[in-house]
Design an enzyme around this catalytic site. Sequence first.
Site, short mmCIF file in Angstrom:
data_model
loop_
_atom_site.label_atom_id
_atom_site.label_comp_id
_atom_site.label_asym_id
_atom_site.label_seq_id
_atom_site.Cartn_x
_atom_site.Cartn_y
_atom_site.Cartn_z
N ARG A 33 0.88 -1.22 0.22
CA ARG A 33 -0.28 -0.23 -0.09
C ARG A 33 0.93 1.13 0.05
O ARG A 33 1.36 1.66 0.76
CB ARG A 33 -0.85 0.11 1.65
CG ARG A 33 -1.64 -1.14 0.98
CD ARG A 33 -2.69 -1.10 2.01
NE ARG A 33 -2.43 -1.14 3.40
CZ ARG A 33 -1.88 -2.24 4.36
NH1 ARG A 33 -2.06 -3.50 3.74
NH2 ARG A 33 -1.83 -2.18 5.64
N GLU A 58 17.72 -14.22 12.43
CA GLU A 58 17.85 -14.83 14.10
C GLU A 58 16.47 -13.95 14.89
O GLU A 58 15.68 -14.76 15.84
CB GLU A 58 18.66 -13.77 14.84
CG GLU A 58 18.73 -13.23 16.73
CD GLU A 58 19.27 -14.70 17.22
OE1 GLU A 58 18.34 -15.65 17.77
OE2 GLU A 58 20.99 -15.01 16.82
N LYS A 89 8.92 -22.26 14.61
CA LYS A 89 10.66 -22.27 15.95
C LYS A 89 11.13 -23.41 15.67
O LYS A 89 12.76 -23.58 15.80
CB LYS A 89 9.91 -21.37 16.71
CG LYS A 89 9.08 -19.95 16.42
CD LYS A 89 8.84 -19.60 17.40
CE LYS A 89 8.05 -17.35 16.86
NZ LYS A 89 7.10 -16.53 18.54
#
Length: 430
Positions: free
Chosen positions: A49, A131, A207
């Site tokens: 946008r 990270e 994760k």
Amino acid sequence: MMRTRPLKVALLGCGVVGSEVARIMTTHADDLTARIGAPVELAGVAVRRPSKVREGIDPSLITTDATALVKRGDIDVIVEVIGGIEPARTLITTAFEHGASVVSANKALIAQDGEALHAAAVEHGRDLYYEAAVAGAIPLIRPLRESLAGDKVNRVLGIVNGTTNFILDAMDTTGAGYQEALDEATALGYAEADPTADVEGFDAAAKAAILAGIAFHTRVRLDDVYREGMTEVTAADFASAKRMGCTIKLLAICERAADGGSVTARVHPAMIPLSHPLASVRGAYNAVFVEAEAAGQLMFYGPGAGGSPTASAVLGDLVAVCRNKLAESTGPGDSAYTQLPVSSMGEVVTRYHISLDVADKPGVLAQVATVFAEHGVSIDTVRQTGKDGEASLVVVTHRAPDAALTGTVDALRNLDTVRGVASIMRVEGE
């Protein structure tokens, strides 16, 4: 000698995290220059946008053509914070092809396609750092990949989703039900309008896949991770946990088998003793407990989400990648040399807390105990309460293969004296 020609950085995405990355690059420009050894310049920002006002960002840098931006050829580092699988995957590989290294916060993509992305980075001599994909600001991937590179990690146990920890902590401390705690998390901005990825464990599973792969130097894909959400956790479960001196957390657990021949990765709610360091992690914070042979037990703790914490991890990677660029080198890449198999959840050895609704009459406990014995599961403790013909029976087991425990529960459901299985929860951290 300080290089005067700036290193050019392009942002893919300028939402909560991307805008904070741009702000820090601007406000800390002198410090970043000193730390890197060269200036860094924001050279382009790809967004969906373009009409949205982005304070502090030169409008001339804004583009909707992310592909053209990564193909420019003069970009040194691409920072990808758009999330999702596509177009992020194609944009990252295109960036490698056109000379840029990549810093990403995209846990889903790294968990699903990390192997191919690392291979593409190596093919083109580029860096891939991420990270920020796990546990926000908490330094975790770099310690596992670098600081513990000479050690043998055997277990990674952690709270890696702030939304679920906030909800479970609220249920524990206030006695609130799941929906009430979720509503509070949503009102405070900790939960998305659609919280499925968090509360059903998808976020934590991605994760866990990343952490397991790095910790055990093997290939762990998202599909390898056993996943169980926490929407069925009740106030009664917390009451049972308190009677055991425990609380309940949604945990990501990555383990190396005792014989070293395989690994497992799983995400599910679990009771953990109040004496365990993870039990005291409150609110939307994250914490990861690492067990290594030489280093022993380590815990990493801090804010696991949000614009500023995640941007901090992104900027840390950006500094490292820029330093590598100046040195004409690359940092540590993929390390999956062990090729250990990933065992199924049924092979995991764990403990169960099982709450049964049973008939309040003689012989029920003997029937239940017989079922456990027939499946090779040893009982640790039993507690029975009841009146008016109905009773509650709580059984805590010793450690046994998960397949044996689930088989036990299936057999219990077939007993005429068992009215129902009120709850089943694993017990960890002991």
